[in-house]
Scaffold this active site. Sequence first.
Site: not given
Length: 333
Positions: A196, A256, A282
Site C-alpha cells: 500500500k 494499492k 478513489s
Amino acid sequence: MDLTYRPRRLRRSSALRSMVREHSLHASDFIYPLFVHEGKNIEPIGAMPGANRWTIDTLVGEVQRAWDLGIRCIVLFPKVDESLKTEDGAECFNDNGLIPRAIRRLKKELPEMTVMTDVALDPYSCDGHDGIVSSQGVVLNDETVEFLCRQAVVQAQAGADLIGPSDMMDGRVGAIRESLDDDGFEHVGIISYTAKYSSAYYGPFREALDSAPRAASKKPIPKDKSTYQMDPANAREAITEAQLDEQEGSDILMVKPGLAYLDIIYRLRQESELPIAAYNVSGEFAMVKAAAEKGWIDEKAVVLETLLSFKRAGADLILTYHACDAAEWLIKG
Ligand code: PBG
C-alpha cells in the site's frame, strides 16, 4: 509481401478474437467498496460521482443489487461521527459501532454475500492516522497493532468473512491471525493491503470519510502517511512486504493503488502463488468520472479496459467503485 507470420489472421473476426482472448472479466472478480454512515439519508460523495454514504437500511438494498449482478464480495468503510473520534481511535473495537452493526444486518439479510472489512484507525482517529500518534508525533507501531487485533476480532464476531488490514503497521498480519485463531475465528480470512503506497490517489476517499490527517490535538501530527505507507519510488520493497504477509498468514495479497502500480501487481504475481487483488482507488475512479462527465472519454470502454489491465497484470480480484456498472455492462454487452 512474403510473410510467414501474420498476427492479423487471428484478429479477423469477433469469433476468432474471442477464441484467442487471454483474459476476461467476471462480476465475481469484483469487490465492491461501500461507505456507510449514521445519518438518516443517502449522501452523495462530491468527488466520487455515483458513490454514496449509505445508511445501514439503504445499504442492504445496494448490496442486494450487487449480488443480483453477480458480485460476491463487498467491503465496508465507515464515516464515523466526529464526536466518537479520539486520539487512540478506540471506537474501532466498539462491538456496537457502525461497522459491526452494518455487518450483522447484512449477514442476517444476505448471508451468502462475502463481507470484507477494513482494519485501520483512520476513520476513528481525531488525528486522521491509521495508527496511534504519540505526543512526539510518531505513529506507534506495536501499540497500534494491539488495537487492530481487537478491531479485527470485533468484526469477525459480527460475521465478517475477510479481514482487510490497510494500516501498514509491521507485524499486523501475524498478530491479527493469532488473535482471530485464539478467539475461534480460524475460518475467517485475511486479505492484507500488502503493498500500500503513500499515494495522492486516496484524496476522494478521505473526503468521503472525512479522515485525512489533520492537527486536531496539540501534538505534532505527521501531514502524510509516509512513515508507514510505502514510497511510490520503491518496487523491491513490495516483494519484502509480500513475503512477510505470506509468512504471517495472509490469504490474499493486495496492491494499492492499482493503475499506477501495475508493475507491482505483475511482480507479486511472479513471486507468490496466493490470489492477488488490485485496488482501483478513489482517485482513479474520480479521474474517469470527471473526464466522462465532460464527454472527453467513453466511460464504459475506459472502465472495462482499465479493469482488464489489472487482470492482465496478474490480479485475480479487483476492488472497484465501478463494480456494479461494470457488472451490468458485462451482462448487457
Ligand atoms: C484507510 C484506507 C484508505 C483507503 C482504503 N483504506 C485511505 C488511506 O490510507 O488514507 C483508500 C481507498 C481509496 O482511495 O479508494 N486506511
